[in-house]
Write a protein that holds these residues in place. Structure first.
Motif, PDB file in Angstrom:
ATOM      1  N   ALA A 137       0.831  -1.202   0.000  1.00  0.00           N
ATOM      2  CA  ALA A 137       0.000   0.000   0.000  1.00  0.00           C
ATOM      3  C   ALA A 137       0.868   1.256   0.000  1.00  0.00           C
ATOM      4  N   SER A 138       1.923   1.271   0.826  1.00  0.00           N
ATOM      5  CA  SER A 138       2.788   2.456   0.842  1.00  0.00           C
ATOM      6  C   SER A 138       3.585   2.578  -0.454  1.00  0.00           C
ATOM      7  N   HIS A 139       3.979   1.452  -1.043  1.00  0.00           N
ATOM      8  CA  HIS A 139       4.700   1.499  -2.319  1.00  0.00           C
ATOM      9  C   HIS A 139       3.807   2.069  -3.420  1.00  0.00           C
ATOM     10  N   TYR A 140       2.574   1.585  -3.503  1.00  0.00           N
ATOM     11  CA  TYR A 140       1.674   2.092  -4.544  1.00  0.00           C
ATOM     12  C   TYR A 140       1.318   3.551  -4.310  1.00  0.00           C
ATOM     13  N   ARG A 141       1.245   3.980  -3.047  1.00  0.00           N
ATOM     14  CA  ARG A 141       0.983   5.386  -2.750  1.00  0.00           C
ATOM     15  C   ARG A 141       2.164   6.237  -3.198  1.00  0.00           C
ATOM     16  N   ARG A 142       3.387   5.751  -2.968  1.00  0.00           N
ATOM     17  CA  ARG A 142       4.585   6.491  -3.376  1.00  0.00           C
ATOM     18  C   ARG A 142       4.689   6.591  -4.886  1.00  0.00           C
ATOM     19  N   VAL A 143       4.346   5.515  -5.578  1.00  0.00           N
ATOM     20  CA  VAL A 143       4.440   5.491  -7.042  1.00  0.00           C
ATOM     21  C   VAL A 143       3.289   6.269  -7.680  1.00  0.00           C
ATOM     22  N   GLY A 144       2.173   6.379  -6.975  1.00  0.00           N
ATOM     23  CA  GLY A 144       1.033   7.115  -7.501  1.00  0.00           C
ATOM     24  C   GLY A 144      -0.013   6.242  -8.153  1.00  0.00           C
ATOM     25  N   LYS A 145       0.011   4.952  -7.880  1.00  0.00           N
ATOM     26  CA  LYS A 145      -0.989   4.038  -8.423  1.00  0.00           C
ATOM     27  C   LYS A 145      -2.070   3.795  -7.380  1.00  0.00           C
ATOM     28  N   SER A 146      -3.250   3.435  -7.866  1.00  0.00           N
ATOM     29  CA  SER A 146      -4.269   2.979  -6.931  1.00  0.00           C
ATOM     30  C   SER A 146      -3.932   1.540  -6.548  1.00  0.00           C
ATOM     31  N   ARG A 147      -4.543   1.048  -5.491  1.00  0.00           N
ATOM     32  CA  ARG A 147      -4.203  -0.297  -5.011  1.00  0.00           C
ATOM     33  C   ARG A 147      -4.542  -1.382  -6.025  1.00  0.00           C
ATOM     34  N   SER A 148      -5.604  -1.178  -6.779  1.00  0.00           N
ATOM     35  CA  SER A 148      -6.038  -2.218  -7.711  1.00  0.00           C
ATOM     36  C   SER A 148      -5.453  -2.032  -9.106  1.00  0.00           C
ATOM     37  N   GLN A 149      -4.857  -0.893  -9.384  1.00  0.00           N
ATOM     38  CA  GLN A 149      -4.337  -0.630 -10.720  1.00  0.00           C
ATOM     39  C   GLN A 149      -3.051  -1.400 -10.963  1.00  0.00           C
ATOM     40  N   GLY A 150      -3.090  -2.295 -11.878  1.00  0.00           N
ATOM     41  CA  GLY A 150      -1.900  -3.040 -12.252  1.00  0.00           C
ATOM     42  C   GLY A 150      -1.432  -4.042 -11.225  1.00  0.00           C
ATOM     43  N   PHE A 151      -2.284  -4.419 -10.307  1.00  0.00           N
ATOM     44  CA  PHE A 151      -1.873  -5.370  -9.273  1.00  0.00           C
ATOM     45  C   PHE A 151      -2.006  -6.781  -9.785  1.00  0.00           C
ATOM     46  N   ASN A 152      -0.924  -7.524  -9.722  1.00  0.00           N
ATOM     47  CA  ASN A 152      -0.919  -8.936 -10.051  1.00  0.00           C
ATOM     48  C   ASN A 152      -0.328  -9.654  -8.843  1.00  0.00           C
ATOM     49  N   ALA A 153      -1.100 -10.527  -8.246  1.00  0.00           N
ATOM     50  CA  ALA A 153      -0.684 -11.172  -7.008  1.00  0.00           C
ATOM     51  C   ALA A 153       0.546 -12.049  -7.181  1.00  0.00           C
ATOM     52  N   PHE A 154       0.833 -12.471  -8.381  1.00  0.00           N
ATOM     53  CA  PHE A 154       1.949 -13.383  -8.607  1.00  0.00           C
ATOM     54  C   PHE A 154       3.215 -12.670  -9.073  1.00  0.00           C
ATOM     55  N   ILE A 155       3.122 -11.379  -9.350  1.00  0.00           N
ATOM     56  CA  ILE A 155       4.294 -10.615  -9.787  1.00  0.00           C
ATOM     57  C   ILE A 155       4.469  -9.438  -8.841  1.00  0.00           C
ATOM     58  N   PHE A 156       5.381  -9.585  -7.889  1.00  0.00           N
ATOM     59  CA  PHE A 156       5.641  -8.518  -6.922  1.00  0.00           C
ATOM     60  C   PHE A 156       6.631  -7.534  -7.539  1.00  0.00           C
ATOM     61  N   PRO A 157       6.432  -6.240  -7.383  1.00  0.00           N
ATOM     62  CA  PRO A 157       7.297  -5.244  -8.044  1.00  0.00           C
ATOM     63  C   PRO A 157       8.637  -5.045  -7.336  1.00  0.00           C
ATOM     64  N   PHE A 158       9.495  -6.075  -7.317  1.00  0.00           N
ATOM     65  CA  PHE A 158      10.785  -5.964  -6.640  1.00  0.00           C
ATOM     66  C   PHE A 158      11.665  -4.880  -7.257  1.00  0.00           C
ATOM     67  N   SER A 159      11.631  -4.764  -8.580  1.00  0.00           N
ATOM     68  CA  SER A 159      12.523  -3.808  -9.238  1.00  0.00           C
ATOM     69  C   SER A 159      12.116  -2.362  -8.977  1.00  0.00           C
ATOM     70  N   GLU A 160      10.870  -2.127  -8.590  1.00  0.00           N
ATOM     71  CA  GLU A 160      10.397  -0.764  -8.355  1.00  0.00           C
ATOM     72  C   GLU A 160      10.551  -0.318  -6.907  1.00  0.00           C
ATOM     73  N   LEU A 161      10.993  -1.197  -6.015  1.00  0.00           N
ATOM     74  CA  LEU A 161      11.123  -0.841  -4.612  1.00  0.00           C
ATOM     75  C   LEU A 161      12.360   0.023  -4.403  1.00  0.00           C
ATOM     76  N   ASN A 162      12.228   1.050  -3.553  1.00  0.00           N
ATOM     77  CA  ASN A 162      13.408   1.826  -3.201  1.00  0.00           C
ATOM     78  C   ASN A 162      14.123   1.132  -2.042  1.00  0.00           C
ATOM     79  N   SER A 163      15.248   1.689  -1.614  1.00  0.00           N
ATOM     80  CA  SER A 163      16.047   1.002  -0.601  1.00  0.00           C
ATOM     81  C   SER A 163      15.311   0.899   0.740  1.00  0.00           C
TER      82      SER A 163
END
Length: 83
Positions: free
Chosen positions: A29-55
């Motif tokens: 939820a905090s990652h999607y808020r930081r990126v500017g996406k809604s919680r349901s937009q582009g969410f795929n339960a099997f593909i976690f956005p590891f490459s988009e996470l900051n440190s």
């Protein structure tokens, strides 16, 4: 079976399920808020956005994972004399 478990072992078992369930949802939820996406937009339960996470988010992810493994190991370290 749960009635014969020691209270501390039951606590660790409950925490084993609660910490990742709540922690990873809050992290997403905090990652999607930081990126500017809604919680349901582009969410795929099997593909976690590891490459988009900051440190900071990666450290939180590692802490949740370490806590989950710790609760599992602590829960298994107590001998359950279940008959």
């Amino acid at each position: 079976m749960l009635s014969s478990m020691p209270a501390l072992q039951l606590f660790f078992a409950v925490m084993f399920f609660l910490v990742p369930g709540i922690g990873f949802n809050m992290l997403l939820a905090s990652h999607y808020r930081r990126v500017g996406k809604s919680r349901s937009q582009g969410f795929n339960a099997f593909i976690f956005p590891f490459s988009e996470l900051n440190s900071r988010e990666r450290y939180i992810f590692a802490a949740i994972l370490a806590a989950t493994i710790s609760f599992a190991l602590l829960g298994m370290s107590y001998d359950c004399n279940c008959a």
